[in-house]
Design an enzyme around this catalytic site. Structure first.
Site, mmCIF file in Angstrom:
data_model
loop_
_atom_site.group_PDB
_atom_site.id
_atom_site.type_symbol
_atom_site.label_atom_id
_atom_site.label_comp_id
_atom_site.label_asym_id
_atom_site.label_seq_id
_atom_site.Cartn_x
_atom_site.Cartn_y
_atom_site.Cartn_z
ATOM 1 N N SER A 70 43.861 10.917 9.137
ATOM 2 C CA SER A 70 43.756 10.207 8.005
ATOM 3 C C SER A 70 42.443 10.135 7.396
ATOM 4 C CB SER A 70 44.440 8.769 8.189
ATOM 5 O OG SER A 70 44.181 7.652 7.044
ATOM 6 N N TYR A 121 44.027 1.333 13.072
ATOM 7 C CA TYR A 121 44.406 2.700 12.190
ATOM 8 C C TYR A 121 43.254 3.598 12.220
ATOM 9 C CZ TYR A 121 46.575 5.793 8.792
ATOM 10 O OH TYR A 121 47.135 6.642 8.215
ATOM 11 N N LYS A 125 42.901 7.083 14.240
ATOM 12 C CA LYS A 125 43.195 8.345 13.518
ATOM 13 C C LYS A 125 41.765 9.040 13.763
ATOM 14 C CE LYS A 125 46.992 8.355 11.772
ATOM 15 N NZ LYS A 125 47.999 9.580 11.997
#
Length: 274
Positions: free
Chosen positions: A157, A185, A189
Protein backbone atom coordinates in the site's frame (compact mmCIF):
# COMPACT_ATOMS: atom_id res chain seq x y z
CA UNK A 1 14.34 -10.69 -37.17
CA UNK A 2 10.86 -9.81 -35.91
CA UNK A 3 10.30 -9.95 -32.14
CA UNK A 4 6.83 -10.76 -30.76
CA UNK A 5 7.01 -8.35 -27.86
CA UNK A 6 3.31 -8.34 -27.03
CA UNK A 7 3.32 -12.13 -26.68
CA UNK A 8 5.43 -11.77 -23.55
CA UNK A 9 2.45 -10.23 -21.76
CA UNK A 10 0.27 -13.27 -22.35
CA UNK A 11 -0.27 -15.91 -19.66
CA UNK A 12 -1.84 -18.64 -21.76
CA UNK A 13 -1.48 -22.03 -20.10
CA UNK A 14 -0.25 -20.58 -16.80
CA UNK A 15 -1.95 -21.12 -13.46
CA UNK A 16 -2.31 -18.11 -11.17
CA UNK A 17 -3.35 -18.10 -7.51
CA UNK A 18 -4.93 -14.89 -6.20
CA UNK A 19 -5.61 -14.57 -2.47
CA UNK A 20 -8.31 -12.13 -1.50
CA UNK A 21 -9.69 -12.89 -4.94
CA UNK A 22 -13.25 -11.83 -4.11
CA UNK A 23 -12.27 -8.41 -2.77
CA UNK A 24 -12.61 -4.95 -4.31
CA UNK A 25 -9.26 -5.27 -6.08
CA UNK A 26 -9.07 -9.06 -6.11
CA UNK A 27 -11.96 -9.61 -8.50
CA UNK A 28 -10.34 -7.25 -11.00
CA UNK A 29 -6.96 -8.93 -10.57
CA UNK A 30 -8.51 -12.36 -11.18
CA UNK A 31 -10.36 -11.13 -14.27
CA UNK A 32 -7.26 -9.46 -15.67
CA UNK A 33 -5.16 -12.60 -15.30
CA UNK A 34 -7.87 -14.67 -16.97
CA UNK A 35 -8.14 -12.11 -19.78
CA UNK A 36 -4.38 -12.57 -20.32
CA UNK A 37 -5.01 -16.31 -20.71
CA UNK A 38 -4.25 -17.70 -17.25
CA UNK A 39 -6.22 -20.28 -15.34
CA UNK A 40 -7.09 -18.62 -12.03
CA UNK A 41 -7.52 -19.97 -8.52
CA UNK A 42 -9.82 -17.44 -6.86
CA UNK A 43 -8.86 -17.81 -3.20
CA UNK A 44 -10.85 -16.13 -0.45
CA UNK A 45 -12.11 -16.75 3.06
CA UNK A 46 -15.59 -15.97 1.67
CA UNK A 47 -16.13 -19.00 -0.55
CA UNK A 48 -19.57 -17.95 -1.80
CA UNK A 49 -18.18 -14.63 -3.06
CA UNK A 50 -15.17 -16.37 -4.60
CA UNK A 51 -17.54 -18.68 -6.49
CA UNK A 52 -19.39 -15.66 -7.91
CA UNK A 53 -16.11 -14.19 -9.16
CA UNK A 54 -15.07 -17.51 -10.69
CA UNK A 55 -18.44 -17.94 -12.41
CA UNK A 56 -18.23 -14.44 -13.86
CA UNK A 57 -14.72 -15.10 -15.19
CA UNK A 58 -15.76 -18.39 -16.77
CA UNK A 59 -18.56 -16.62 -18.62
CA UNK A 60 -16.32 -13.87 -20.04
CA UNK A 61 -12.75 -15.10 -20.49
CA UNK A 62 -10.81 -17.98 -21.98
CA UNK A 63 -8.90 -18.70 -18.76
CA UNK A 64 -10.58 -21.21 -16.44
CA UNK A 65 -11.38 -20.07 -12.89
CA UNK A 66 -12.13 -22.12 -9.78
CA UNK A 67 -12.95 -20.82 -6.30
CA UNK A 68 -11.04 -22.06 -3.24
CA UNK A 69 -11.74 -21.30 0.40
CA UNK A 70 -8.78 -20.37 2.58
CA UNK A 71 -8.06 -18.65 5.88
CA UNK A 72 -4.55 -17.37 5.21
CA UNK A 73 -3.86 -16.95 8.94
CA UNK A 74 -4.08 -20.74 9.35
CA UNK A 75 -1.15 -22.78 8.04
CA UNK A 76 -3.33 -25.88 7.84
CA UNK A 77 -5.84 -24.00 5.69
CA UNK A 78 -3.09 -22.64 3.43
CA UNK A 79 -1.58 -26.11 2.93
CA UNK A 80 -4.99 -27.56 2.02
CA UNK A 81 -5.64 -24.74 -0.43
CA UNK A 82 -2.28 -25.14 -2.19
CA UNK A 83 -2.76 -28.90 -2.45
CA UNK A 84 -6.26 -28.43 -3.88
CA UNK A 85 -5.03 -25.95 -6.49
CA UNK A 86 -2.28 -28.33 -7.61
CA UNK A 87 -4.80 -31.19 -7.85
CA UNK A 88 -7.09 -29.10 -10.04
CA UNK A 89 -4.57 -27.32 -12.26
CA UNK A 90 -1.43 -29.48 -12.02
CA UNK A 91 0.95 -26.64 -11.16
CA UNK A 92 1.25 -23.05 -9.94
CA UNK A 93 3.13 -20.51 -12.04
CA UNK A 94 1.95 -17.20 -10.59
CA UNK A 95 1.01 -16.19 -7.06
CA UNK A 96 -0.65 -12.90 -6.32
CA UNK A 97 -0.36 -12.64 -2.54
CA UNK A 98 -3.12 -10.06 -2.27
CA UNK A 99 -5.34 -10.82 0.73
CA UNK A 100 -5.44 -8.30 3.57
CA UNK A 101 -7.81 -7.54 6.38
CA UNK A 102 -9.12 -4.82 8.60
CA UNK A 103 -11.07 -6.04 11.59
CA UNK A 104 -14.34 -7.39 12.88
CA UNK A 105 -14.23 -4.54 15.41
CA UNK A 106 -13.96 -1.26 13.51
CA UNK A 107 -13.96 0.78 16.72
CA UNK A 108 -10.79 -1.03 17.75
CA UNK A 109 -9.30 -0.84 14.25
CA UNK A 110 -9.75 2.93 13.96
CA UNK A 111 -8.75 3.69 17.59
CA UNK A 112 -6.17 6.39 18.34
CA UNK A 113 -2.59 5.14 18.48
CA UNK A 114 -2.29 5.91 22.20
CA UNK A 115 -5.29 3.67 22.90
CA UNK A 116 -4.57 0.93 20.37
CA UNK A 117 -4.96 -2.58 21.77
CA UNK A 118 -2.19 -5.13 21.31
CA UNK A 119 -4.67 -7.88 20.42
CA UNK A 120 -6.05 -5.71 17.62
CA UNK A 121 -2.50 -5.02 16.37
CA UNK A 122 -1.74 -8.74 16.32
CA UNK A 123 -5.01 -9.58 14.55
CA UNK A 124 -4.26 -7.26 11.63
CA UNK A 125 -0.60 -8.27 11.44
CA UNK A 126 -1.69 -11.92 11.35
CA UNK A 127 -3.59 -11.35 8.11
CA UNK A 128 -1.57 -8.63 6.40
CA UNK A 129 1.90 -10.05 6.97
CA UNK A 130 1.79 -13.48 8.63
CA UNK A 131 -0.72 -14.64 6.02
CA UNK A 132 1.55 -13.49 3.20
CA UNK A 133 4.43 -15.40 4.78
CA UNK A 134 2.38 -18.60 4.95
CA UNK A 135 1.05 -18.42 1.40
CA UNK A 136 4.45 -17.47 -0.07
CA UNK A 137 6.08 -20.28 1.90
CA UNK A 138 3.83 -23.03 0.60
CA UNK A 139 3.35 -21.78 -2.96
CA UNK A 140 7.08 -21.06 -3.21
CA UNK A 141 7.76 -24.62 -2.15
CA UNK A 142 5.61 -25.86 -5.04
CA UNK A 143 7.32 -23.52 -7.53
CA UNK A 144 10.75 -24.64 -6.36
CA UNK A 145 9.79 -28.30 -6.74
CA UNK A 146 8.43 -27.68 -10.25
CA UNK A 147 11.83 -26.30 -11.25
CA UNK A 148 10.38 -23.89 -13.81
CA UNK A 149 10.66 -20.63 -11.90
CA UNK A 150 7.58 -18.52 -11.31
CA UNK A 151 6.35 -15.06 -10.40
CA UNK A 152 5.13 -13.95 -7.00
CA UNK A 153 3.49 -10.55 -6.62
CA UNK A 154 2.52 -9.16 -3.22
CA UNK A 155 0.13 -6.27 -2.61
CA UNK A 156 1.43 -3.52 -0.35
CA UNK A 157 0.00 0.00 0.00
CA UNK A 158 1.11 3.58 -0.48
CA UNK A 159 0.97 3.85 3.31
CA UNK A 160 3.63 1.16 3.53
CA UNK A 161 5.90 3.56 1.65
CA UNK A 162 4.92 6.95 3.07
CA UNK A 163 2.93 8.17 6.05
CA UNK A 164 -0.70 9.19 5.66
CA UNK A 165 -1.53 12.87 5.74
CA UNK A 166 -3.75 12.96 8.81
CA UNK A 167 -5.39 16.21 7.63
CA UNK A 168 -7.32 14.45 4.84
CA UNK A 169 -9.27 12.41 7.41
CA UNK A 170 -11.02 15.38 9.02
CA UNK A 171 -14.65 14.99 8.00
CA UNK A 172 -13.84 11.89 5.94
CA UNK A 173 -16.14 8.88 5.91
CA UNK A 174 -16.10 5.44 4.30
CA UNK A 175 -19.45 3.72 3.81
CA UNK A 176 -20.95 6.10 6.36
CA UNK A 177 -18.24 5.69 9.02
CA UNK A 178 -15.57 8.20 10.02
CA UNK A 179 -12.15 6.79 9.21
CA UNK A 180 -8.43 7.22 9.64
CA UNK A 181 -5.40 5.14 8.67
CA UNK A 182 -4.04 3.32 11.74
CA UNK A 183 -0.36 2.63 12.38
CA UNK A 184 -0.84 -1.13 12.11
CA UNK A 185 -1.84 -0.73 8.48
CA UNK A 186 1.34 1.18 7.64
CA UNK A 187 3.55 -1.19 9.64
CA UNK A 188 2.09 -4.34 8.12
CA UNK A 189 2.21 -3.02 4.56
CA UNK A 190 5.81 -1.83 5.00
CA UNK A 191 6.57 -5.37 6.14
CA UNK A 192 5.18 -6.70 2.86
CA UNK A 193 7.82 -4.73 0.95
CA UNK A 194 10.58 -6.03 3.23
CA UNK A 195 9.40 -9.61 2.79
CA UNK A 196 9.24 -9.10 -0.98
CA UNK A 197 12.85 -7.94 -1.21
CA UNK A 198 14.05 -10.79 0.98
CA UNK A 199 12.26 -13.47 -1.03
CA UNK A 200 13.45 -11.95 -4.33
CA UNK A 201 17.06 -12.61 -3.41
CA UNK A 202 16.34 -15.87 -1.58
CA UNK A 203 14.57 -17.51 -4.53
CA UNK A 204 16.46 -15.82 -7.37
CA UNK A 205 18.60 -18.92 -7.97
CA UNK A 206 15.37 -20.89 -8.49
CA UNK A 207 14.18 -18.48 -11.17
CA UNK A 208 11.32 -17.35 -8.94
CA UNK A 209 10.79 -13.61 -9.21
CA UNK A 210 9.18 -11.72 -6.31
CA UNK A 211 7.83 -8.18 -6.63
CA UNK A 212 5.28 -5.93 -4.96
CA UNK A 213 2.48 -3.72 -6.22
CA UNK A 214 1.72 -0.63 -4.16
CA UNK A 215 -1.68 0.90 -4.95
CA UNK A 216 -2.46 4.48 -4.07
CA UNK A 217 -5.92 5.59 -2.96
CA UNK A 218 -8.69 3.67 -4.70
CA UNK A 219 -12.19 5.07 -5.00
CA UNK A 220 -14.49 2.59 -3.29
CA UNK A 221 -17.18 4.25 -1.19
CA UNK A 222 -15.47 7.24 0.44
CA UNK A 223 -17.47 10.42 0.90
CA UNK A 224 -16.91 13.49 -1.26
CA UNK A 225 -14.88 15.24 1.45
CA UNK A 226 -12.32 12.45 1.51
CA UNK A 227 -12.20 12.13 -2.26
CA UNK A 228 -11.65 15.86 -2.71
CA UNK A 229 -8.96 16.07 -0.02
CA UNK A 230 -7.13 12.99 -1.24
CA UNK A 231 -7.35 13.98 -4.90
CA UNK A 232 -5.91 17.41 -4.13
CA UNK A 233 -2.67 15.69 -3.11
CA UNK A 234 -2.38 13.63 -6.31
CA UNK A 235 -0.52 15.04 -9.34
CA UNK A 236 -3.07 13.38 -11.65
CA UNK A 237 -5.80 15.08 -9.62
CA UNK A 238 -7.99 12.08 -8.77
CA UNK A 239 -8.24 8.78 -6.94
CA UNK A 240 -7.75 5.58 -8.91
CA UNK A 241 -10.29 3.06 -10.10
CA UNK A 242 -9.73 -0.61 -9.13
CA UNK A 243 -9.15 -1.75 -12.72
CA UNK A 244 -6.22 0.65 -13.04
CA UNK A 245 -4.09 -1.69 -10.91
CA UNK A 246 -4.49 -4.66 -13.24
CA UNK A 247 -1.95 -3.67 -15.89
CA UNK A 248 0.83 -3.62 -13.30
CA UNK A 249 -0.11 -7.11 -12.17
CA UNK A 250 -0.16 -8.58 -15.68
CA UNK A 251 3.25 -7.04 -16.37
CA UNK A 252 4.80 -8.49 -13.20
CA UNK A 253 3.10 -11.88 -13.64
CA UNK A 254 4.22 -12.30 -17.24
CA UNK A 255 7.49 -12.80 -19.10
CA UNK A 256 7.35 -9.12 -20.02
CA UNK A 257 9.04 -8.56 -16.64
CA UNK A 258 11.42 -11.52 -16.86
CA UNK A 259 14.38 -9.43 -15.60
CA UNK A 260 12.43 -7.66 -12.85
CA UNK A 261 12.60 -8.89 -9.26
CA UNK A 262 12.76 -7.34 -5.82
CA UNK A 263 10.89 -4.25 -6.99
CA UNK A 264 7.94 -2.31 -5.64
CA UNK A 265 5.79 -0.97 -8.48
CA UNK A 266 3.94 2.07 -7.13
CA UNK A 267 0.64 2.89 -8.85
CA UNK A 268 -0.46 6.04 -7.07
CA UNK A 269 -1.12 8.80 -9.61
CA UNK A 270 2.20 10.37 -8.67
CA UNK A 271 1.56 10.93 -4.95
CA UNK A 272 5.01 9.79 -3.83
CA UNK A 273 6.71 11.98 -6.46
CA UNK A 274 5.90 15.28 -4.72
Amino acid sequence: MKKDYIEKFKLTGKTAVVTGGAGILGRHFCSGLADAGANVAVVDIQLAEAKKVAASINERYAGRAIAFECDITSEESVIKMVQAVVREFGEINVLHNNAAGKSNNLDAFFADFEDYELNQWKEIMSTNLDGMFLVAKHVGKVMKKQGEGGSIIQTSSIYGVMAPDQRIYEGSYYLGRQINSPAIYSASKAGVIGLTKYLATYWAKEGIRVNAITPGGIESGQNDTFKEKYSSRIPLGRMSQPEEMVGALIYLASDASSYVTGQNLIVDGGLNAW
